[in-house]
Design an enzyme around this catalytic site. Structure first.
Site: not given
Ligand code: BGC
Length: 841
Positions: A226
């Site tokens: 993530d």
């Molecule tokens: C989130 C993800 C997301 C990523 C990119 C993170 O803060 O947990 O779900 O895909 O950011 O935006």
């Protein structure tokens, strides 16, 4: 022509530096390409409710589906496949390779701020819906990165979450949707979660990524972290994390090179990770032309239809006393459209799952389309959000007739030299401008920004303007300072927009005259210059606007409207101010002014129809008094039409509750161990997530998972299931069936739910668990035989003793039910498994 990379050959040709590049994000959304070897850079984009693109600010507009909990409520796997296919087209149109979704973590607590992003509390429903979503997307030549692996079920500061859970609880509940997606759809990528699981962060957890995902489930895709969720160099690579996102990587680059040079890390470990990246490139290349469907590029009628179907079929009819609904559009009657969400549409929750929709169908226009403007009176009734609604109407870019804002960016302080020309100038339409990414070229870490717009008053009144800022800023109207968030900022008492990074909102009142224009200008300086995770603080602002009103007067007006009209329709609930990534809710209750409005309007007119909106469960202290209640989640770009279709009977409602609504928070499974009160978050409820918990602990909820009414009636007869089953080749396959008759006078969908109860097990098991479902269309007066296929998953639990799934010989019951509520059971059939057996996937 499809040209695939010869992975073994390329692995020998790549330098260590190039391999490290491939394992590190290039920027916020892309991976590195290696031109000399024909390896392309891949572009990722958020999901799961659309394709947001590579920018929070000024990104492309796109199709906005209802929230995932709403999609879960449709119980419609065919619709999920269609949705996935359409999302692939959206991604292909913009040149994106990987959709960051779907989200399948379960709502362990109804308070999870980003709970609206995941399909359901039930792992079976979640996994089966996700599978078809992934199948749809990947058939279109776009990869899914299913997330967040695993157990990301709190939103506030999730990087510090340390989950402690039994393997059985994880395998049977939190991991199961992922397992089902691997089995039925094979997502080409997984995204790890931020949290630790039993002492080790997911992104360096070998048990999770190597043992379970790759070994037990036999999966061969790419694992990415993530965003900013990688916390180590060697450990993460060895454990199986292929790609650190985003870039520039914090933990790879030279540190990773040194780890190899010092022989801390073997080249074979690096190669294993690179191989997964190259395989993903090949999968994308091989499937690239499958999804070419340029006829569906842009905002097409087919996307509109799909979103409208999704929205209307997600709405759950909770109560319908004396068949108040559906309303007859041809009846000569008047309607009161009451509540903030009538015009300020609650179309989506907030955070990375949100995007700029092509358009938003507001309930007000959608209902007027059906009943005629002349039959409608409106009243906002109360303020709906924590922050003022966006300043996106009644404004235009200075010097043009275009709606929106002018942004002058400066690389040096314009106050030091008034003659300084802006370094970059752009325009934009969004009142929330978040610069976590997409800062224009030529602007460095430190910048100054002037945002201006011309506001023209539609009437003579007092308006309120609001400002939140990431950084510091002042707001001026016609050159006069009206908000100062530069000298000081009020202490934060609630979570704020832009991933909780913004200041509190400060507002200013302004008397305006109809037809007159006012220049609104915000001067902003960013305060954080860090790259990487720090970039989340690199600046942003949110402009709010409303005509000033006080809640007392607004309530009085709403009551008046309710008394004057034949049918008041209240549309109210939560919105993205309350439900958003990076922050959990504190309460199940709606804002007090919203509950009060609903209560008072019902009191003023008993024919009131309530449409509640929230992505996750809420309490309904007015439920007993209400005659008709629908829950409409966040309905995406077709929110308004979706609601109107159900209220006026164009759609016969078939949505079913996807997350149990408890009577009170204290009854919910994670109540004692959710949040930050302890250092560790102990999953004390074990496998008893959602209805499994409420049923076992005799906490009758407000609405059980699976519950929902229709405008017609369905009667069940002739339930069938085999009396005995014997395993063959490590599986059991059998059908349960039932005849369903539509005894009412409207055609409609019914959702047949099959639960299984293990009557005698060596471990403590839920009273029953959903193991199959089918949505069927049944014409009024007709009968359909509905057959649901079941397999080994229906009879097994995770055995800690055997380290395998175990189906124990003995007696089970197949329960055919209209919801997880025991009172909704329509048949219970005994079935005997004659031999025990174990299995892995
Ligand atoms: C989130 C993800 C997301 C990523 C990119 C993170 O803060 O947990 O779900 O895909 O950011 O935006």
């Amino acid at each position: 022509m499809v040209v695939l990379i010869d992975v073994d050959k390329v692995l020998l040709e790549l330098t260590l530096e190039e391999k490290i590049q491939l394992l590190s994000g290039k920027n916020n959304w892309q991976t590195h390409g290696i031109g000399r070897l024909g390896i392309p850079s891949l572009t990722t984009t958020d999901g799961p409710h659309g394709v947001r693109g590579t920018a929070f600010f000024n990104g492309p507009k796109g199709m906005l589906t209802p929230s995932a909990t709403a999609m879960g409520a449709t119980f419609d796997t065919n619709l999920m496949r269609k949705t996935g296919a359409m999302l692939a087209i959206e991604a292909r149109e913009r040149g994106y390779d990987v959709l960051l979704g779907p989200t399948v973590c379960l709502q362990r607590s109804p308070l999870i701020g980003r709970g609206f992003e995941a399909f359901a509390e039930d792992p079976w429903l979640s996994g089966m819906m996700a599978s078809e979503y992934v199948n749809g997307v990947q058939a279109g030549g776009v990869a899914c990165s299913i997330k967040h692996f695993a157990a990301h079920d709190q939103s506030t500061n999730s990087t510090e979450d340390a989950i402690v859970a039994s393997e059985r609880a994880l395998r049977e509940t939190h991991l199961l949707p992922f397992q089902l997606a691997v089995k039925h759809a094979n997502p080409w990528s997984f995204m790890t979660s931020y949290n630790k699981i039993n002492g080790t962060h997911a992104s360096e957890n070998a048990w999770l990524m190597s043992k379970i995902l790759r070994q037990d489930w036999g999966w061969d895709g790419l694992v990415m972290s993530d965003w900013f969720g990688t916390y180590s160099t060697t450990e993460a690579v060895v454990a199986g994390l292929d790609l650190e996102m985003p870039g520039p990587a914090r933990w790879r680059g030279d540190i990773l090179r040194y780890a190899v040079l010092s022989r801390k890390l073997k080249m074979s470990s690096i190669d294993a990770r690179v191989r997964n990246l190259l395989n993903l490139v090949n999968k994308l290349e091989a499937h690239k032309h499958r999804g070419d469907n340029t006829a569906q590029y842009g905002d097409t009628p087919a996307k509109k239809d799909l979103c409208r179907t999704l929205a209307s079929s997600s709405i759950v009819l909770l109560k319908n006393k004396d068949n108040l609904l559906p309303l007859d559009p041809t009846a000569k009657q008047t309607y009161g459209l009451i509540g903030p969400a009538v015009t300020i549409t609650a179309a989506s929750g907030g955070g990375s799952g949100d995007l700029r929709p092509y358009y938003i169908s507001r309930p007000m226009e959608a209902i007027k389309e059906v009943v005629g403007e002349e039959n409608v009176k409106t009243a906002i009734g109360c303020s709906g959000g924590r922050f003022l609604p966006y300043l996106e109407t009644d404004i235009h870019v200075p010097g043009t007739n275009e709606p929106g804002y002018l942004l002058h960016w400066y690389a040096t302080d314009p106050e030091s030299d008034p003659s300084l020309k802006p370094t970059v100038t752009v325009t934009g339409e969004q009142a929330q401008m978040y610069f976590g990414d997409n800062i224009p070229d030529g602007i460095g870490a430190r910048y100054w920004l002037k945002v201006s717009t011309i506001y023209t008053a539609p009437k003579t009144t007092t308006i309120q303007l609001g400002l939140c800022v990431v950084g510091k800023a002042k707001m001026y109207v016609d050159g006069n300072e009206v908000v100062d968030l530069w000298t000081s900022q009020p202490p934060k008492t609630i979570s704020t927009p832009m991933f909780d990074r913004a200041s509190m909102e400060v507002t200013a009142d302004l008397s305006v005259k109809e037809g007159e224009s006012y220049e609104i200008l915000v001067f902003l300086k960013n305060e954080s210059f860090e790259a990487g995770a720090g970039a989340l603080n690199r600046g942003g602002l949110r402009l709010g606007y409303t005509e000033k009103f006080d809640d007392e007067a607004a309530l009085a007006k709403a009551i008046n409207v309710a008394k004057q009209v034949d049918v008041p329709i209240v549309i109210a609930g939560l919105n993205k101010d309350y439900e958003t990534e990076a922050t959990d809710r504190q309460t199940l209750a709606l804002p007090p002014q919203v509950d009060r409005l609903i209560k008072e309007v019902i009191k003023a007119n008993p024919k009131t129809v309530v449409v509640s909106q929230a992505g996750c469960p809420i309490t309904m202290p007015w439920l007993d008094q209400a005659s008709a209640v629908c829950h409409a989640w966040y309905g995406g770009q077709e929110t308004g039409h979706g609601i109107a279709d159900v209220l006026f009977g164009k759609t016969n409602p078939s949505g079913r509750i996807s997350v149990t609504f408890p009577k009170r928070l204290e009854h919910s499974p994670a109540f004692l161990n959710f949040g930050k009160s302890d250092y560790e978050i102990v999953y004390g409820e074990g496998v008893f997530v959602g209805y499994r918990y409420y049923e076992k602990t005799l906490h009758d909820p407000l609405f059980y998972f699976g519950y929902g009414l229709s405008y017609t009636n369905f009667e069940y007869s002739n339930p069938q299931a085999p009396k005995t089953v014997t395993p063959t080749n490590g599986d059991v396959r059998f059908d349960a069936s039932v005849d369903v008759t539509n005894t009412g006078d409207r055609d409609g969908h019914e959702i047949v739910q099959i639960y299984v109860s293990d009557l005698k097990s060596s471990v403590q098991r839920p009273i029953k668990e959903l193991k199959g479902f089918k949505k069927v269309w049944i014409k009024a007066g007709s009968t359909e035989t509905v057959t649901v296929s079941l397999d080994k998953y229906a009879l097994s639990y995770w055995s800690e003793r055997q380290d395998k799934w175990l189906a124990e010989a003995g007696a089970f019951r197949i329960i055919i039910s209209k919801s997880a509520n025991p009172v909704d059971e329509v048949a219970s059939l005994g079935i005997k498994l004659l031999e025990s057996f174990t299995w892995m996937i």
